[in-house]
Design a protein around this motif. Structure first.
Motif, PDB file in Angstrom:
ATOM      1  N   ARG A  96     121.704  17.945  58.353  1.00 37.06           N
ATOM      2  CA  ARG A  96     122.890  17.500  57.618  1.00 37.06           C
ATOM      3  C   ARG A  96     123.827  16.670  58.500  1.00 37.06           C
ATOM      4  O   ARG A  96     124.756  16.038  57.984  1.00 37.06           O
ATOM      5  N   ASP A 138     127.019  23.014  50.959  1.00 33.43           N
ATOM      6  CA  ASP A 138     126.426  21.789  50.406  1.00 33.43           C
ATOM      7  C   ASP A 138     127.217  20.570  50.901  1.00 33.43           C
ATOM      8  O   ASP A 138     128.016  19.981  50.177  1.00 33.43           O
ATOM      9  N   GLU A 161     127.280  17.107  54.017  1.00 34.43           N
ATOM     10  CA  GLU A 161     126.724  16.322  55.106  1.00 34.43           C
ATOM     11  C   GLU A 161     127.843  16.088  56.111  1.00 34.43           C
ATOM     12  O   GLU A 161     129.026  16.082  55.740  1.00 34.43           O
ATOM     13  N   SER A 197     128.008   9.809  51.378  1.00 35.72           N
ATOM     14  CA  SER A 197     127.329   9.789  50.073  1.00 35.72           C
ATOM     15  C   SER A 197     127.758  10.937  49.172  1.00 35.72           C
ATOM     16  O   SER A 197     127.243  11.077  48.064  1.00 35.72           O
ATOM     17  N   GLU A 207     130.165  13.470  46.758  1.00 38.91           N
ATOM     18  CA  GLU A 207     131.104  13.291  45.644  1.00 38.91           C
ATOM     19  C   GLU A 207     132.539  13.380  46.150  1.00 38.91           C
ATOM     20  O   GLU A 207     133.422  12.658  45.676  1.00 38.91           O
ATOM     21  N   MET A 262     115.951  13.184  47.313  1.00 41.90           N
ATOM     22  CA  MET A 262     116.932  14.195  47.724  1.00 41.90           C
ATOM     23  C   MET A 262     118.293  13.883  47.095  1.00 41.90           C
ATOM     24  O   MET A 262     118.759  12.745  47.149  1.00 41.90           O
ATOM     25  N   SER A 263     118.917  14.878  46.487  1.00 41.35           N
ATOM     26  CA  SER A 263     120.212  14.681  45.845  1.00 41.35           C
ATOM     27  C   SER A 263     121.316  14.564  46.888  1.00 41.35           C
ATOM     28  O   SER A 263     121.196  15.065  48.010  1.00 41.35           O
ATOM     29  N   SER A 264     122.397  13.908  46.501  1.00 41.33           N
ATOM     30  CA  SER A 264     123.525  13.724  47.413  1.00 41.33           C
ATOM     31  C   SER A 264     124.274  15.041  47.585  1.00 41.33           C
ATOM     32  O   SER A 264     124.331  15.861  46.666  1.00 41.33           O
ATOM     33  N   PRO A 265     124.874  15.261  48.740  1.00 39.00           N
ATOM     34  CA  PRO A 265     125.659  16.480  48.953  1.00 39.00           C
ATOM     35  C   PRO A 265     126.951  16.431  48.157  1.00 39.00           C
ATOM     36  O   PRO A 265     127.389  15.359  47.734  1.00 39.00           O
ATOM     37  N   VAL A 266     127.558  17.563  47.946  1.00 40.74           N
ATOM     38  CA  VAL A 266     128.838  17.608  47.247  1.00 40.74           C
ATOM     39  C   VAL A 266     129.941  17.018  48.124  1.00 40.74           C
ATOM     40  O   VAL A 266     130.791  16.259  47.648  1.00 40.74           O
TER      41      VAL A 266
END
Length: 274
Positions: A58, A33, A35, A82, A84, A1-5
């Protein structure tokens, strides 16, 4: 699973009256997008019961066994995040629906910007708007180091945690929130971010900052006034030590005049408006 923005960080302690509204203001964002990192600092009321009612993957909830203090709890949020970008949200404050979308767009389009902020409504315990806060006159990019010096002269022009967003990777340069500052650790962090990038201000009201006679800031002002002034002096001397920021004796005098003026205005506001 990709990290949230975006990592929306909500440090919380005894916020049962407002935490449901606060979380809902995140879930209602036009930008989805994200968490939500909630770190409970050993609350003694029904805060955790209110949080557990939310069923959204989330939302990630952590609990401290013992109360570790406000600033250390903010740093706990950072360790669990986590995304960006990092967005702090005080447990009794609210985001307006377009906040994340607008601030993410700024950071995406302006790679040299390390901190973005906007105006805020000031609300009381009944959600009534009692004032508006717009620290900067114009929308756009401002040079980081110039804003740092200006802020050290006239105060925290960047805003409270709920109004700002910053890049997670800038923490490699700034480090976490400084535990030496029980008062205005956020201001100290925003100043440090000005040494690694620029500032962007969105000239619009995108959040609601709650004030009350029982809030943490109020208690510090009226119960720890002398300690607050010592903390402020530590902050000024610390940032004066940065060779890139030229703080003159007149800057120091202006700083303390504005500190006293701000203290008086806040005291009057809390007594007669809130």
């Amino acid at each position: 699973m990709s990290s949230p923005v975006v990592s929306v960080c909500i440090p919380v302690y005894n916020a049962e009256c407002f935490i449901t509204q606060t979380i809902n203001s995140v879930l209602a964002q036009t930008f989805q997008d994200f968490e939500i990192i909630i770190v409970d600092n050993a609350s003694t009321d029904n805060t955790m019961m209110k949080i557990r009612k939310f069923k959204d993957d989330r939302i990630k909830v952590y609990s401290n066994k013992n109360n570790i203090g406000m600033v250390a709890n903010w740093n706990k949020c950072l360790t669990y995040s986590s995304g960006e970008y990092v967005k702090f949200l005080c447990a009794d404050d609210l985001m307006l629906p377009g906040l994340l979308e607008r601030q993410v767009d700024v950071l995406n389009k302006n790679p040299k910007v390390s901190l973005v902020s906007s105006g805020s409504y000031i609300i009381n315990e009944e959600n009534k708007v009692v004032a508006k806060r717009m620290k900067i006159r114009n929308d756009g990019v401002y040079t980081g180091e110039k804003m740092a010096r200006k802020s050290l002269r006239i105060g925290n022009i960047f805003g409270e945690p709920t109004t700002v967003m910053f890049r997670k990777d800038t923490l490699d340069a700034t480090g976490p929130f400084d535990l030496n500052y029980f008062y205005a650790p956020d201001w100290d962090m925003w100043l440090k971010l000005m040494y690694v990038g620029d500032f962007y201000f969105i000239h619009d009201y995108l959040s609601k900052f709650r004030v009350s006679k029982s809030s943490t800031t109020t208690n510090i002002m009226f119960k720890k006034g002398k300690e607050m002034i010592r903390n402020d002096k530590l902050l000024l001397m610390s940032h004066k030590a940065y060779s890139r920021i030229k703080i003159s004796k007149s800057d120091e005098i202006i700083h303390y005049i504005n500190l006293i003026k701000s203290f008086i205005l806040k005291a009057v506001f809390l007594k007669f408006v809130v």
